[in-house]
Design a protein around this motif. Sequence first.
Motif, PDB file in Angstrom:
ATOM      1  N   ARG A  47       0.888  -1.055   0.130  1.00 36.05           N
ATOM      2  CA  ARG A  47      -0.201   0.048  -0.060  1.00 36.05           C
ATOM      3  C   ARG A  47       1.017   1.381   0.053  1.00 36.05           C
ATOM      4  O   ARG A  47       0.494   2.219  -0.747  1.00 36.05           O
ATOM      5  N   PRO A  53      -5.383   2.200  -1.853  1.00 36.90           N
ATOM      6  CA  PRO A  53      -5.549   1.434  -1.071  1.00 36.90           C
ATOM      7  C   PRO A  53      -5.551  -0.158  -2.051  1.00 36.90           C
ATOM      8  O   PRO A  53      -5.919  -0.149  -3.042  1.00 36.90           O
ATOM      9  N   LEU A  54      -5.570  -1.162  -1.071  1.00 38.83           N
ATOM     10  CA  LEU A  54      -5.819  -2.442  -1.603  1.00 38.83           C
ATOM     11  C   LEU A  54      -6.972  -2.794  -1.294  1.00 38.83           C
ATOM     12  O   LEU A  54      -7.886  -2.474  -0.313  1.00 38.83           O
ATOM     13  N   ILE A  87      -5.086  -3.653  -6.582  1.00 41.92           N
ATOM     14  CA  ILE A  87      -5.254  -2.149  -6.616  1.00 41.92           C
ATOM     15  C   ILE A  87      -5.707  -1.544  -7.784  1.00 41.92           C
ATOM     16  O   ILE A  87      -5.396  -1.738  -8.898  1.00 41.92           O
TER      17      ILE A  87
END
Length: 161
Positions: A47, A53-54, A87
């Motif tokens: 990240r 954000p993942l 992602i």
Amino acid sequence: MQLSKHFTLEEMTKSMTATRKGIDNTPGAGEIKNLGNLCYEVLEPTRAHFDKPLSISSGYRSEALCEAIGSKKTSQHAQGCAADFEINGVPNIQIAYWLTNNVDFDQCILEFYKPDDGQAGWIHCSYNEQGSNRKQVLTFDGKKYENGLPEMKWKGGIVVE
């Protein structure tokens, strides 16, 4: 419960299948510890590097949940040692290459990879705190596993699919 700066126990245990089928997907203390290690050693560095954000599609899975989705009870997910993620906007192959060169991991699998679609599939990555990480790298196209990752295609300094 916060597992690390950006990851919670809730997101690492969330499962639509478990909810739909009434399966308890509550990890024990050992699995929670493993999830924390996975977050600190694999997910947080990823990240931070991509600064995005993942999206976790699968983290911890109880043995009953593993069986319900056709996985094995011995899956690393059932031990809290693995997560499937992607992602948004970053080709999965680029994430896989970064992971294999920058973090300690047990297994990194580029799952359901399609060379012409960078967002197809997801990344499976696992971590074993026992220090016996195999550094196994695989690509799965939906039919067979192959060792390693396919070559990335570049154009103008950007990964293209």
